[in-house]
Design an enzyme around this catalytic site. Structure first.
Site: not given
Ligand SMILES: [Zn+2]
Length: 323
Positions: A123, A196, A249
């Site tokens: 990303c 996550k 996370k």
């Molecule tokens: Zn990512």
């Protein structure tokens, strides 16, 4: 005359030395992993406005900062890279001379006693800000996984000590393990971002890593914040695929997940105290609304008490100075 009372729990609380003796959880420097951001250029040290005390560094200033981090006794950093150019396929993520690859080489050459962990995702590197290759607006899984394996391998070739895939594609831990082993990197551990969540707590990070998606969100791959049984299935799969350390996370709002993961699997467990957690504590402290140092320590101790063996935290330097 005092009443006979067998259960006087306060007996263990009057004397600070007794309190020290019976303390169940202790935070140490060995628990800390410091997240760092690296950009192209020279002599860059750019503070993230929503994360006071956290900077984007160029490779030269990053190396100096890493020397300080190591001198403070922090055992590890995790690196996030901001590329020069972003494109549809995130080319710089797996380029031999990409920003992360340059940073790893420079740190490994000049800094002793510091583990370099690298975040593996697409990303930061894609022009659309999504975690992988797209077909229309869909993030493709298997096509992305092969790029992630390529990215992980290029980090290992540059000298990374540990690989940390954060993308939440299915099957990526296995693909990365296979790619690493095939090239002889059998001793490099994988710390998987196993559970996550698609969390609102990542806001400030997206400024730091310049990775805000151009459209949509990450709910097709990151986990629904409502689920914990699913977190256990994610973690189980990552362990089966070869993860050496599993991560939850964010951390502070997900203590129940950390607890369940540690209870069920007994694996080395990491927790990421993310940018929003850091920013909220910093902002409240700056306003004088809370005792920043006290809340920092309490938040980290709580994460450890829940079952984390190690904590990725932007407070690492501040904490290390206190411990
Ligand atoms: Zn990512």
């Amino acid at each position: 005359m005092a009443e006979l009372n067998i259960k006087r729990h306060r007996r263990l609380r009057y004397n600070p030395l007794v309190r020290d003796l019976v303390r169940e959880t202790v935070l140490t420097k060995n628990d800390l992993i410091y997240p760092m951001f690296v950009v192209h250029g020279e002599n860059v040290k750019h503070e993230i406005s929503s994360m006071p005390g956290v900077f984007q560094f160029s490779v030269d200033t990053l190396v100096e900062e890493c020397k300080e981090v190591a001198a403070l006794g922090i055992p590890a950093i995790i690196l996030f890279g901001i590329p020069e150019h972003k494109d549809e396929v995130g080319s710089e993520a797996y380029a031999a001379d990409g920003i992360i690859q340059q940073a790893i080489r420079a740190i490994k050459k000049e800094v002793k006693n510091l583990l370099v962990i690298t975040d593996v995702c697409m990303c930061e590197y894609t022009s659309h800000g999504h975690c992988g290759l797209l077909n229309g607006e869909e993030v493709l899984n298997d096509e992305t996984v092969s790029l992630l394996a390529k990215e992980a391998l290029s980090h290992a070739e540059a000298g990374a000590d540990m690989i940390a895939p954060s993308d939440m594609m299915d099957g990526r831990v296995y693909a990365i393990r296979k790619a690493l082993d095939y090239k002889g990197f059998t001793k490099i551990p994988i710390m998987s971002y196993a559970a996550k969540y698609a969390s609102g707590y990542y806001g400030p990070f997206r400024e730091a890593a310049e990775s805000t998606p151009a459209f949509g969100d990450r709910r097709s791959h990151q986990m629904d914040i409502a689920n914990t049984n699913e977190a256990l299935r994610e973690v189980e799969t990552d362990i089966a695929e070869g993860a050496d350390i599993v991560m939850v996370k964010p951390a502070g709002a997900y203590l129940d997940v950390i607890y369940r993961v540690k209870e069920k699997f007994g694996m080395p467990t990491a927790a990421y105290q993310v940018s929003g957690e850091y920013a909220m504590i910093k902002a409240a402290a700056q306003n004088g609304w809370v005792d920043g140092q006290r809340i920092m320590l309490e938040s980290l101790l709580a994460i450890k008490r829940a079952g984390a063996d190690m904590i990725l935290t932007y407070f690492a330097k501040d904490v290390a100075r206190l411990l």
